[in-house]
Design a protein around this motif. Structure first.
Motif, PDB file in Angstrom:
ATOM      1  N   TYR A   1       0.831  -1.436  -0.086  1.00 49.85           N
ATOM      2  CA  TYR A   1      -0.082  -0.123  -0.420  1.00 49.85           C
ATOM      3  C   TYR A   1       0.986   1.651   0.174  1.00 49.85           C
ATOM      4  CZ  TYR A   1      -4.229  -2.198   0.740  1.00 49.85           C
ATOM      5  OH  TYR A   1      -5.628  -2.661   0.063  1.00 49.85           O
TER       6      TYR A   1
ATOM      7  N   ALA B   1      -8.370   5.908   0.492  1.00 48.48           N
ATOM      8  CA  ALA B   1      -9.170   4.883   0.120  1.00 48.48           C
ATOM      9  C   ALA B   1     -10.276   3.851  -1.016  1.00 48.48           C
ATOM     10  CB  ALA B   1     -10.014   4.578   1.756  1.00 48.48           C
TER      11      ALA B   1
ATOM     12  N   THR C   1     -10.655  -0.398  -0.772  1.00 46.59           N
ATOM     13  CA  THR C   1     -10.926  -1.227   0.610  1.00 46.59           C
ATOM     14  C   THR C   1     -11.217   0.436   1.644  1.00 46.59           C
ATOM     15  OG1 THR C   1      -9.428  -1.156   2.451  1.00 46.59           O
ATOM     16  CG2 THR C   1      -8.354   0.713   0.847  1.00 46.59           C
TER      17      THR C   1
ATOM     18  N   LEU D   1      -7.289   0.979   5.204  1.00 48.17           N
ATOM     19  CA  LEU D   1      -5.958   0.919   5.089  1.00 48.17           C
ATOM     20  C   LEU D   1      -4.748   2.243   6.352  1.00 48.17           C
ATOM     21  CD1 LEU D   1      -4.733   2.575   2.517  1.00 48.17           C
ATOM     22  CD2 LEU D   1      -5.609   4.462   2.559  1.00 48.17           C
TER      23      LEU D   1
END
Length: 329
Positions: free
Chosen positions: A225, A248, A253, A258
């Motif tokens: 990420y 996000a 997500t 996140l």
């Protein structure tokens, strides 16, 4: 697998939409992206967002096969430095080799190009591995259009494919695409591809010459990420202060998920935003003559004072003093 592409891969989409009475600004608003991407050709963006732009553009002008219609205008040699590098190969075989080797490194990940010769027939295919669904079909039509233009660069302006393999459904869609491509279309295929006489692979370039250029930028690998958030922050900063909820949503997500994922990678959203702003601020001060207020607004600050305080925290000096010191060197 989540793929990434460069904004240059969107092609001449803005002119195409607006010459047909549409609004490219509306298209990007509905795709939830800053329209400034069109002026940031080397900016990476999620491949699924390219899918969405193409899908929304088709709705905007009422074109069900937008990718194919746009594809009639595309040119491999105008596809950033990567396209020029491919077009400058000595032969079609060399151009195909450059495309297949360089695509994932320089232009677009999550995409597979394959080339095979079956008897007297050559088949060059393109497949998108990204799970994004909306607009994927339009992107397949645009992708095969670039392959067609790549062959035409060597085969001559009047050349047409022997066959286009498409994932389109049914003979009705295939017939409609045949009118756009001016070539036979086979529907229901697993992978989109263009077929042509294998003898063409030794053909040399037939269009006006293009100047060889090196491809000195590499598409950053996206692993975890942290890197994905940094890429999306760069996109968000094209329009204003980045919002974690937007980041996000682009990563499919939730905000909390996140944040937890970033903690597991020993960082945080605010840390990455701060790093991005610092790096961009140093670049803008070194390479442009923009004033401090303009730079502050580009970085998502409400005014120059907030930016100056942040810059002092990063470097221990004021923005103008930093710029003057660099100029003096």
């Amino acid at each position: 697998m989540r793929g990434y592409t460069r904004a240059s891969a969107l092609g001449p989409i803005a002119d195409f939409v607006e010459t047909r009475g549409g609004s490219i600004t509306r298209v990007f608003q509905r795709a939830d992206l800053p329209v400034g991407l069109l002026d940031s050709r080397d900016q990476p963006l999620p491949l699924k967002d390219q899918f969405n732009v193409l899908s929304e553009a088709g709705r905007e002008i009422g074109e069900p096969f937008f990718g194919a219609a746009l594809g009639r205008l595309v040119s491999m040699e105008k596809l950033s430095a990567f396209g020029i590098w491919v077009s400058c190969a000595a032969t079609l075989e060399g151009a195909i080799d450059r495309s297949n080797r360089g695509l994932n490194r320089y232009l677009q990940t999550g995409t597979v190009l394959e080339f095979n010769v079956i008897g007297k027939t050559a088949r060059w295919s393109i497949e998108f591995l990204d799970p994004g669904a909306d607009g994927r079909f339009q992107n397949e039509l645009l992708g095969v259009s670039y392959l067609i233009d790549g062959v035409r660069h060597f085969a001559g302006s009047k050349w047409s494919p022997a066959l286009i393999r498409s994932t389109c459904v049914g003979s009705k869609q295939a017939a409609a695409l045949e009118k756009v491509f001016q070539a036979p279309v086979l529907h229901g295929c697993k992978v989109t591809a263009v077929e042509f006489d294998a003898s063409l692979i030794s053909a040399v370039g037939c269009r006006h010459p293009v100047v060889e250029t090196s491809v000195d930028y590499i598409l950053p690998p996206v692993s975890g990420y942290r890197e994905e958030v940094k890429t999306l922050l760069a996109i968000a900063l094209l329009e204003g202060p980045p919002k974690i909820d937007w980041i996000a949503s682009k990563l499919d997500t939730s905000r909390r998920s996140l944040q937890r994922s970033l903690v597991s990678e020993a960082c945080s959203y605010s840390m990455l935003l701060d790093e991005m702003r610092k790096d961009r601020a140093l670049t803008l001060l070194r390479s442009t003559d923009h004033n401090v207020t303009d730079i502050a607004l580009q970085l998502g600050y409400s005014d120059g004072a907030h930016f100056t305080r942040a810059f002092r925290r990063w470097t221990g000096t004021a923005p103008l003093r930093y710029r003057n010191a660099k100029v003096a060197l």
